[in-house]
Design a protein around this motif. Structure first.
Motif, short mmCIF file in Angstrom:
data_model
loop_
_atom_site.label_atom_id
_atom_site.label_comp_id
_atom_site.label_asym_id
_atom_site.label_seq_id
_atom_site.Cartn_x
_atom_site.Cartn_y
_atom_site.Cartn_z
N ARG A 91 -3.72 7.13 5.23
CA ARG A 91 -3.90 6.08 4.21
C ARG A 91 -5.35 5.68 4.00
O ARG A 91 -5.76 5.37 2.88
N THR A 92 -6.14 5.69 5.06
CA THR A 92 -7.55 5.32 4.93
C THR A 92 -8.28 6.33 4.06
O THR A 92 -9.05 5.97 3.18
N ARG A 93 -8.03 7.61 4.29
CA ARG A 93 -8.65 8.65 3.47
C ARG A 93 -8.14 8.61 2.04
O ARG A 93 -8.89 8.81 1.10
N MET A 94 -6.84 8.35 1.90
CA MET A 94 -6.28 8.24 0.55
C MET A 94 -6.95 7.10 -0.21
O MET A 94 -7.32 7.26 -1.37
N ALA A 95 -7.14 5.97 0.46
CA ALA A 95 -7.76 4.81 -0.18
C ALA A 95 -9.21 5.13 -0.57
O ALA A 95 -9.67 4.76 -1.66
N GLY A 96 -9.92 5.84 0.30
CA GLY A 96 -11.30 6.23 -0.03
C GLY A 96 -11.36 7.16 -1.22
O GLY A 96 -12.23 7.03 -2.09
N ASN A 97 -10.43 8.11 -1.27
CA ASN A 97 -10.38 9.02 -2.40
C ASN A 97 -9.99 8.28 -3.68
O ASN A 97 -10.52 8.57 -4.75
N LEU A 98 -9.07 7.33 -3.57
CA LEU A 98 -8.70 6.53 -4.75
C LEU A 98 -9.90 5.76 -5.27
O LEU A 98 -10.09 5.64 -6.49
N ASP A 99 -10.72 5.23 -4.36
CA ASP A 99 -11.91 4.51 -4.79
C ASP A 99 -12.87 5.44 -5.54
O ASP A 99 -13.44 5.07 -6.56
N MET B 246 0.33 3.97 -3.04
CA MET B 246 -0.09 5.37 -2.90
C MET B 246 0.90 6.30 -3.59
O MET B 246 0.51 7.24 -4.27
N LEU B 247 2.19 6.01 -3.40
CA LEU B 247 3.22 6.83 -4.05
C LEU B 247 3.11 6.76 -5.57
O LEU B 247 3.18 7.77 -6.26
N LEU B 248 2.91 5.55 -6.08
CA LEU B 248 2.77 5.39 -7.54
C LEU B 248 1.52 6.10 -8.05
O LEU B 248 1.57 6.78 -9.07
N HIS B 249 0.41 5.96 -7.34
CA HIS B 249 -0.81 6.67 -7.73
C HIS B 249 -0.57 8.18 -7.76
O HIS B 249 -1.04 8.87 -8.67
N THR B 250 0.15 8.67 -6.77
CA THR B 250 0.45 10.11 -6.72
C THR B 250 1.17 10.56 -7.99
O THR B 250 0.80 11.56 -8.60
N GLN B 251 2.17 9.81 -8.39
CA GLN B 251 2.95 10.16 -9.58
C GLN B 251 2.15 10.00 -10.86
O GLN B 251 2.16 10.87 -11.74
N VAL B 252 1.46 8.88 -10.99
CA VAL B 252 0.70 8.60 -12.21
C VAL B 252 -0.42 9.62 -12.39
O VAL B 252 -0.59 10.18 -13.48
N PRO C 155 0.78 -1.25 0.00
CA PRO C 155 0.00 0.00 0.00
C PRO C 155 0.81 1.29 0.00
O PRO C 155 0.46 2.21 -0.75
N PRO C 156 1.89 1.43 0.80
CA PRO C 156 2.62 2.71 0.74
C PRO C 156 3.19 3.00 -0.65
O PRO C 156 3.10 4.13 -1.14
#
Length: 146
Positions: free
Chosen positions: A115-123, A42-48, A38-39
């Motif tokens: 991370r929980t909020r990041m995951a919710g936003n990613l969803d 999140m970093l990869l999602h940030t860049q992409v 997961p860490p």
């Protein structure tokens, strides 16, 4: 090359980048990320997403501008086929979904470290990308009917 042909080429190129990017993000990238922790995910999602949204911030206005320019060269909406009306409507809805994604869950994703909020936003981002992918594919099919 005529002005119309140049506008159409730019319009199509930007549309391919946008819809292709949506397809890549939804069908290829997201499922592939399950293989990493997961860490790092999140970093990869940030860049992409930073790069993807930058591309769309350029492609989306160019699609709208070239679309209206081509429409003007053809004599306006009164002379346009139903497919053009449909593409215009779907394109504007796609732009609205993009803006809602960018200024909503993507902005929240960028501003949090939880991370929980990041995951919710990613969803939420994933779902909106899915909506835009469906709209984009429908638009491509309609464009093919012209």
């Amino acid at each position: 090359m005529t002005v119309y042909a140049g506008l159409k080429a730019l319009h199509l190129l930007c549309a391919v980048l946008w819809v292709g990017g949506l397809f890549y993000a939804y069908v290829v990238l997201r499922p592939s990320l399950a293989a990493i922790d997961p860490p790092q995910r999140m970093l990869l999602h940030t860049q992409v997403f930073r790069k993807f949204f930058l591309v769309i911030w350029h492609a989306m206005p160019l699609i709208i501008i070239t679309g209206f320019a081509m429409l003007g060269l053809l004599g306006g909406m009164a002379n346009a086929a139903w497919q053009v009306h449909a593409m215009l409507g779907l394109g504007l809805v796609m732009a609205a979904v993009f803006l809602a994604t960018f200024f909503g869950p993507y902005r929240r994703f960028r501003r949090t470290t939880d991370r929980t909020r990041m995951a919710g936003n990613l969803d939420s981002i994933r779902k909106l990308i899915g909506v835009n992918l469906i709209l984009g594919l429908i638009t491509v099919v309609i464009a093919g009917l012209l």
